[in-house]
Design a protein around this motif. Structure first.
Motif, short mmCIF file in Angstrom:
data_model
loop_
_atom_site.label_atom_id
_atom_site.label_comp_id
_atom_site.label_asym_id
_atom_site.label_seq_id
_atom_site.Cartn_x
_atom_site.Cartn_y
_atom_site.Cartn_z
N ASP A 307 1.19 -1.25 0.33
CA ASP A 307 0.04 -0.10 -0.17
C ASP A 307 0.65 1.04 -0.13
O ASP A 307 1.65 1.84 1.10
CB ASP A 307 -0.32 -0.07 1.49
CG ASP A 307 -2.33 1.57 0.98
OD1 ASP A 307 -1.22 2.42 1.37
OD2 ASP A 307 -3.09 0.76 1.56
N LEU A 308 1.05 1.55 -1.07
CA LEU A 308 2.05 3.26 -1.28
C LEU A 308 2.03 3.73 -0.29
O LEU A 308 2.55 4.85 0.30
CB LEU A 308 2.14 3.25 -3.05
CG LEU A 308 2.74 2.35 -3.44
CD1 LEU A 308 3.20 2.44 -5.10
CD2 LEU A 308 4.25 1.30 -2.47
N VAL A 309 0.22 4.16 -0.31
CA VAL A 309 -0.15 5.83 0.40
C VAL A 309 0.09 5.17 1.85
O VAL A 309 0.67 6.32 2.16
CB VAL A 309 -2.06 5.42 0.42
CG1 VAL A 309 -2.42 7.09 1.09
CG2 VAL A 309 -2.38 6.09 -1.12
N GLU A 310 -0.12 4.39 2.59
CA GLU A 310 0.45 3.50 3.61
C GLU A 310 1.66 4.05 4.17
O GLU A 310 2.42 5.05 4.90
CB GLU A 310 -0.17 2.52 4.01
CG GLU A 310 0.05 2.19 4.92
CD GLU A 310 0.04 0.67 5.75
OE1 GLU A 310 0.62 -0.10 7.29
OE2 GLU A 310 -1.05 0.23 5.21
N TRP A 311 1.68 3.70 2.67
CA TRP A 311 4.16 3.95 3.25
C TRP A 311 4.24 5.09 3.18
O TRP A 311 5.44 5.82 3.99
CB TRP A 311 4.52 2.44 2.51
CG TRP A 311 4.99 1.37 3.08
CD1 TRP A 311 4.38 0.26 2.56
CD2 TRP A 311 5.38 1.08 4.29
NE1 TRP A 311 4.46 -0.70 2.92
CE2 TRP A 311 5.40 0.11 4.45
CE3 TRP A 311 6.25 1.84 4.52
CZ2 TRP A 311 6.17 -0.91 5.44
CZ3 TRP A 311 7.08 1.19 5.97
CH2 TRP A 311 6.86 -0.15 6.28
N GLN A 312 3.79 6.22 2.41
CA GLN A 312 3.75 7.53 2.26
C GLN A 312 3.51 7.72 3.97
O GLN A 312 4.35 8.79 4.07
CB GLN A 312 3.19 8.40 1.30
CG GLN A 312 3.46 8.11 0.20
CD GLN A 312 2.20 9.17 -0.67
OE1 GLN A 312 0.70 8.65 -0.99
NE2 GLN A 312 3.10 10.09 -1.47
N LEU A 313 2.70 7.92 4.77
CA LEU A 313 2.04 8.39 5.82
C LEU A 313 3.75 7.63 6.68
O LEU A 313 3.52 8.37 7.49
CB LEU A 313 1.20 8.00 6.21
CG LEU A 313 -0.08 8.26 5.04
CD1 LEU A 313 -1.61 7.59 6.60
CD2 LEU A 313 0.27 9.64 5.05
#
Length: 665
Positions: A307-313
């Motif tokens: 989950d790229l958005v999760e890892w952005q956070l």
């Protein structure tokens, strides 16, 4: 981890970030313009605040307003999404000055890649191969013309601060250069506030392959494999897939290593994309680096399970990336198709208006739908016209292509022109199935992708008739159920005759073409006769508008919706307006005789002729901007421009008279 973040964006990326944050237990704050008061992202967030008028420059792009809302609501971080402020180094710095985390790379990295000319020079110094071209500071028209001649035509003109196909033109000959240059400058100035241009050799039949990179603040940087984004119109992507088909393990490794080297060279942190042009010899050249998440990130998520958005956070909050990312494997194949409100048959002109009906396939483990639009929402001239993304996954590419075709067949969009049918035809091409991809794919298959149909085919006429008959039957049943005597024969208006077969004439139009059918009502079926052709048709109209028809031994599915006096038939992603003919109804032709009308709502950016001037066919007369893209109104024939009915900077509606034109006798 953060307790509260603000999403400085709109549409499907805002919806995506809100969902991920809320799943992680992070509270969300949304901003919206006056045009987006009823938008999905505003309704989903824990808090939402109006930030200004519809034009992005006065709302989503107003840094002071965005920061003020974030501070007032106690947000610890700001996620910029993609587009708008996502690649604005000044915004990233303003977040830091306000004591908030910018969920993206540091301002220095954004500045390094913000100007395409400077970025290419930096990459060349880092040993990254670049396309031959001119990236200099001198921007005089004469100098650019000289550089174009040295590079050799065709030449690609690109906005140095650009992206998303805006401010990008191709000049095939020296005679075209200045016109295309001026258009690219206007578009770049409108979209990015920067009219600097760079020139590149236009490669013939290249592939557009980009590598997803991810870096943290602890010195780790990984390649998450590549995506093929070669299927494009107006230099903007419509189909993306991962992994890129046909790449050898060695080429994949080299491209990944080069992308990581590019990210490390600028001290990158977060999710980013390094974009390359790949030629038929396996040579690749740096195009640009997008210092943000990309629209097509779901295909990478499907093949990596991340989950790229999760890892952005997580990375923005200071976490390190897992060491196991160095040994990730590619799992299966994923393809994304972008559904746009646009008219493919009319140069992909964006379409505006309410999305009156929206039917999308049911999401599941192999099908993901990302959208920021709901039925009834407005597509406006102010923002990107994307409606949704259909993303499919399967064990191999052939299976993924089949799955995508099936998903597209389940799409129905009414109220705005859209590209669903175009995407169906595109994915059905044998060359697409064979992965014969390059950036000129759409132009090369234009004859098959934009077929000329002079009259509706029989199956469309039959399905329109069936939809009308079943719609009327349902309406009568509803009326009878609410009457005093629901079983009265007078409640039955379906060609009832005493002691005779029920027969009637059905007179309607489909796609502007008249159809007069003789209909015999049978038991659960209809006998249709048109121009000597007789066929039995039966089917069912579901409450959600799904139309199931059986005739000629074939089962077909479509959608049939009512919109006021008219109906809309959707088959194979194509919309057909259906209207019952009333011979007493007189239509008034309001077409502009002898004039050129606006093809869409937009803002007039340039007037390129003078009243009374004689012009040749194809001469540019008016340039208008809609959804940050320019559209040119040209002379339809040799003639004289009598007068202009518009002024630079004014907003015009679709169909408005722009030019009074007198064709040569």
């Amino acid at each position: 981890m953060f307790s509260k973040i603000l999403i400085a964006n709109r549409g499907e990326i805002a919806v995506r970030v809100i969902r991920t944050a809320q799943r992680m237990g992070v509270s969300t704050v949304a901003i919206y313009s006056e045009a987006d008061r009823e938008a999905w992202h505003a309704a989903m967030a824990d808090e939402a605040y109006e930030i200004g008028p519809p034009p992005a420059a006065q709302s989503y792009l107003d840094i002071a307003k965005v920061i003020a809302v974030a501070k007032a609501r106690g947000a610890e971080a700001i996620h910029p999404g993609y587009g708008f402020l996502s690649e604005n180094a000044g915004f990233a710095a303003a977040c830091a000055e306000a004591g908030m985390v910018f969920i993206g790379p540091p301002p220095s990295a954004i500045r390094s890649m913000g100007g395409k000319s400077e970025a290419k020079a930096l990459m060349a110094d880092a040993g990254v191969p670049v396309v031959p071209g001119y990236h200099g500071e001198e921007q005089a028209d004469d100098r650019l013309s000289e550089e174009a001649a040295q590079i050799g035509y065709p030449v690609l003109i690109k906005a140095s601060a650009g992206g998303g196909g805006k401010g990008m033109r191709v000049a095939a000959t020296p005679e075209m250069f200045l016109e295309e240059l001026e258009g690219a400058k206007r578009e770049a100035l409108s979209s990015f506030g920067d009219a600097r241009m760079l020139l590149e050799k236009y490669l013939l039949r290249p592939r557009h392959v980009e590598v997803q990179v991810f870096a943290d603040s602890h010195g780790n940087c990984y390649s998450l494999f590549e995506r093929d984004c070669s299927i494009q119109r107006r230099h903007q992507k419509v189909i993306e897939e991962a992994p890129a088909p046909g790449l050898s393990d060695e080429l994949r490794r080299r491209m990944g290593q080069t992308a990581v080297a590019a990210a490390l060279a600028i001290g990158y942190v977060g999710a980013g994309t390094v974009e390359f042009l790949l030629d038929g010899n396996g040579d690749f050249y740096f195009m640009e680096m997008n210092t943000r998440l990309q629209v097509e990130h779901p295909v990478t998520e499907f093949i990596t399970g991340l989950d790229l958005v999760e890892w952005q956070l997580r990375v923005a909050a200071g976490e390190a990336l897992p060491a196991g990312w160095a040994n990730l494997d590619i799992n299966g194949h994923a393809i994304e198709a972008r559904l746009y409100a646009e008219d493919p048959a009319n140069g992909f002109l964006p379409s505006t208006g309410p999305v009156s009906h929206l039917r999308l396939p049911e999401a599941g483990p192999n099908l993901r739908i990302d959208s920021g639009i709901r039925e009834g929402d407005q597509i406006t001239v102010h923002y990107d016209p994307m409606i949704a993304k259909l993303v499919v996954w399967d064990l191999d590419r052939i299976s993924a292509v089949r799955r995508l075709s099936k998903a597209l067949a389940e799409v129905a969009i009414c109220g705005v022109a859209n590209n669903a049918g175009f995407l169906e035809r595109l994915t059905a091409q044998p060359e697409f199935a064979a992965a014969e991809l390059d950036t000129g794919f759409i132009e090369r298959h234009e004859r098959l992708l934009f077929p000329v149909v002079e009259a509706p085919q029989w199956h469309l006429v039959a399905m329109a008739a069936l939809g009308l008959l079943l719609s009327r039957r349902a309406e009568m049943a509803d009326t009878a159920a609410r009457s005093i005597d629901p079983y009265s024969p007078w409640a039955d208006m379906s060609a009832f005759r005493l002691n005779a077969s029920r027969r009637e004439r059905l007179d309607f139009s489909i796609g502007g073409q008249r159809a007069e059918l003789q209909v015999v009502h049978g038991s659960g079926a209809y006998l249709l006769e048109l121009e000597g052709k007789v066929q039995t048709v039966e089917g069912k109209l579901e409450p959600d508008g799904s139309l199931h028809a059986t005739f000629e031994g074939i089962r077909r599915k479509g959608f049939f919706f009512r919109d006021g006096k008219h109906f809309e038939l959707v088959v194979d992603g194509l919309n057909h307006c259906v209207a019952v003919v009333d011979n007493l109804d007189v239509e008034i032709d309001e077409a502009h005789s002898g004039g050129l009308a606006s093809p869409m709502p937009g803002i007039i950016r340039a007037i390129l002729a003078k009243p009374g001037e004689a012009v040749e066919k194809g001469r540019p007369l008016v340039v208008m901007e809609a959804m940050k893209m320019e559209h040119t109104v040209r002379a339809p024939s040799k003639g004289v421009v009598a007068s202009f009915n518009c002024a630079i900077g004014t907003m015009v509606e679709a169909g408005a008279l722009l030019v009074v034109f007198e064709p040569e006798a």
